[in-house]
Design a protein around this motif. Sequence first.
Motif, short mmCIF file in Angstrom:
data_model
loop_
_atom_site.label_atom_id
_atom_site.label_comp_id
_atom_site.label_asym_id
_atom_site.label_seq_id
_atom_site.Cartn_x
_atom_site.Cartn_y
_atom_site.Cartn_z
N ASP A 301 0.83 -1.21 0.00
CA ASP A 301 0.00 0.00 0.00
C ASP A 301 0.87 1.26 0.00
N TYR A 302 1.95 1.24 0.77
CA TYR A 302 2.82 2.41 0.84
C TYR A 302 3.51 2.64 -0.51
N GLU A 303 3.96 1.57 -1.14
CA GLU A 303 4.60 1.70 -2.46
C GLU A 303 3.62 2.25 -3.48
N GLN A 304 2.36 1.82 -3.41
CA GLN A 304 1.36 2.32 -4.36
C GLN A 304 1.15 3.82 -4.17
N THR A 305 1.22 4.28 -2.92
CA THR A 305 1.12 5.71 -2.66
C THR A 305 2.30 6.45 -3.29
N GLY A 308 2.17 6.32 -7.22
CA GLY A 308 1.11 7.20 -7.71
C GLY A 308 1.51 8.66 -7.63
N TYR A 309 2.16 9.02 -6.54
CA TYR A 309 2.64 10.39 -6.36
C TYR A 309 3.69 10.74 -7.41
N LYS A 327 -1.00 4.50 -13.31
CA LYS A 327 -0.47 4.47 -11.95
C LYS A 327 -1.22 3.51 -11.03
N ASP A 328 -2.47 3.20 -11.35
CA ASP A 328 -3.28 2.34 -10.48
C ASP A 328 -3.10 0.86 -10.78
N LYS A 387 8.12 10.76 -0.03
CA LYS A 387 7.63 11.74 -1.00
C LYS A 387 8.61 12.90 -1.16
#
Length: 408
Positions: A301-305, A308-309, A327-328, A387
């Motif tokens: 989940d953190y990697e997907q954030t 995506g960023y 990105k999704d 980020k």
Amino acid sequence: MDVNKIRQDFPILAEQVNGKDLIYLDTSATSQSPRQVIDAMNDYYETYNSNVHRGVHTLGTKATDAYEKARMKVRSFINALRFEEIIYTRGTTAAINLVARSFGDMVVEDGDEIVVTEMEHHANIVPWQQLAKRKNAKLVFIPMEEDGTITLDSVKSVMSDKTKIVAITHVSNVLGTINDIKEIAKITHEHGAYIAVDGAQAVPHMAVDVQDLDVDFYSFSGHKMLGPTGIGILYGKADLLDKMEPIEYGGDMIDYVYKTDATWTDLPVKFEAGTPMIAEAVGLHAAIDYLEELGLDNIHDYEQTLVGYAYDKMSEIEGIEIYGPDKDNRAGLITFNLTGVHPHDLATALDSEGIAVRAGHHCAQPLMKWCNAHSTARASFYLYNTKEEIDQFIESLEKTKEFFSYEF
């Protein structure tokens, strides 16, 4: 996850490169190791360094226990049915070569077909090319969509009664494509064929259950999942491994040697010739402990954030081309090119800012041809990235673009 706390576990992140704080965006090539892994390996060398299995002294017994406990940890980590199904190898490449040379030679015959994709790492194409040459078999490629994905209909379209093996990556090391291995395995088995999966880019980043996926073989590497280099895992269904012949000989894999012949010991050791990777197994155990403590779902989940960023920020840069799915629907990496800047020049410029990215063909030349590119740059993200690092990466991309577009 407390990323700032996690970063304290990685001593290399305190390093400076070219006078700048290191920003490591090359995990898809090799991840960094936390202090817990380094300490576990140092402890082995400092307190119980010994060979395994044959010795009856205290150090040998302790080393053997640690080595086999690591195997049991791997079994649990990927939910294999039996510990005998976990074979230590030098890495993903060695694991795939073992399957292609031993199992492939056993089941593939003249005129058979081996199904692959153009998104494979060279390590999951070349061994099958060589098998096809040895057996006068044919490589068949699953068609790819414009966004670098494959559909189940495309998989079905290339399957036939001649298909013997489907060799496919779980996650592309270039496109970030995540393949539906469970459904592809189902299609494969419906045609009486076997599936061998390159899991090098999946296991470090998402929960993998080999029983649920129902794969016949699954390969991955320690150095991409916080562990040491020089060790990998081949998972194989026990009934298939039992039938296979070893391709390396000597050491513990021997049962008895006669003057003109020899017999092999039982699984899993029959595939582990010579002195094994003992310290590396200890390190791999520690790496899995670390990943499990954080939780693979939390890591994913953190990697997907992060991806995506980064994807949104990079998409705003004029002249950038990003390869692969949106990105999704991608793993935590972005492969790209910047108009007017060669990927190697770009990587060099970023390195001057302390930012490590990968540039080249990423051991995926057929995929580069599919992308209509000679080489590309790749930024890959992991649990220790932030980020703020991505912001610095974007700023450096803009500076590099401006420098190369300046007319002297």
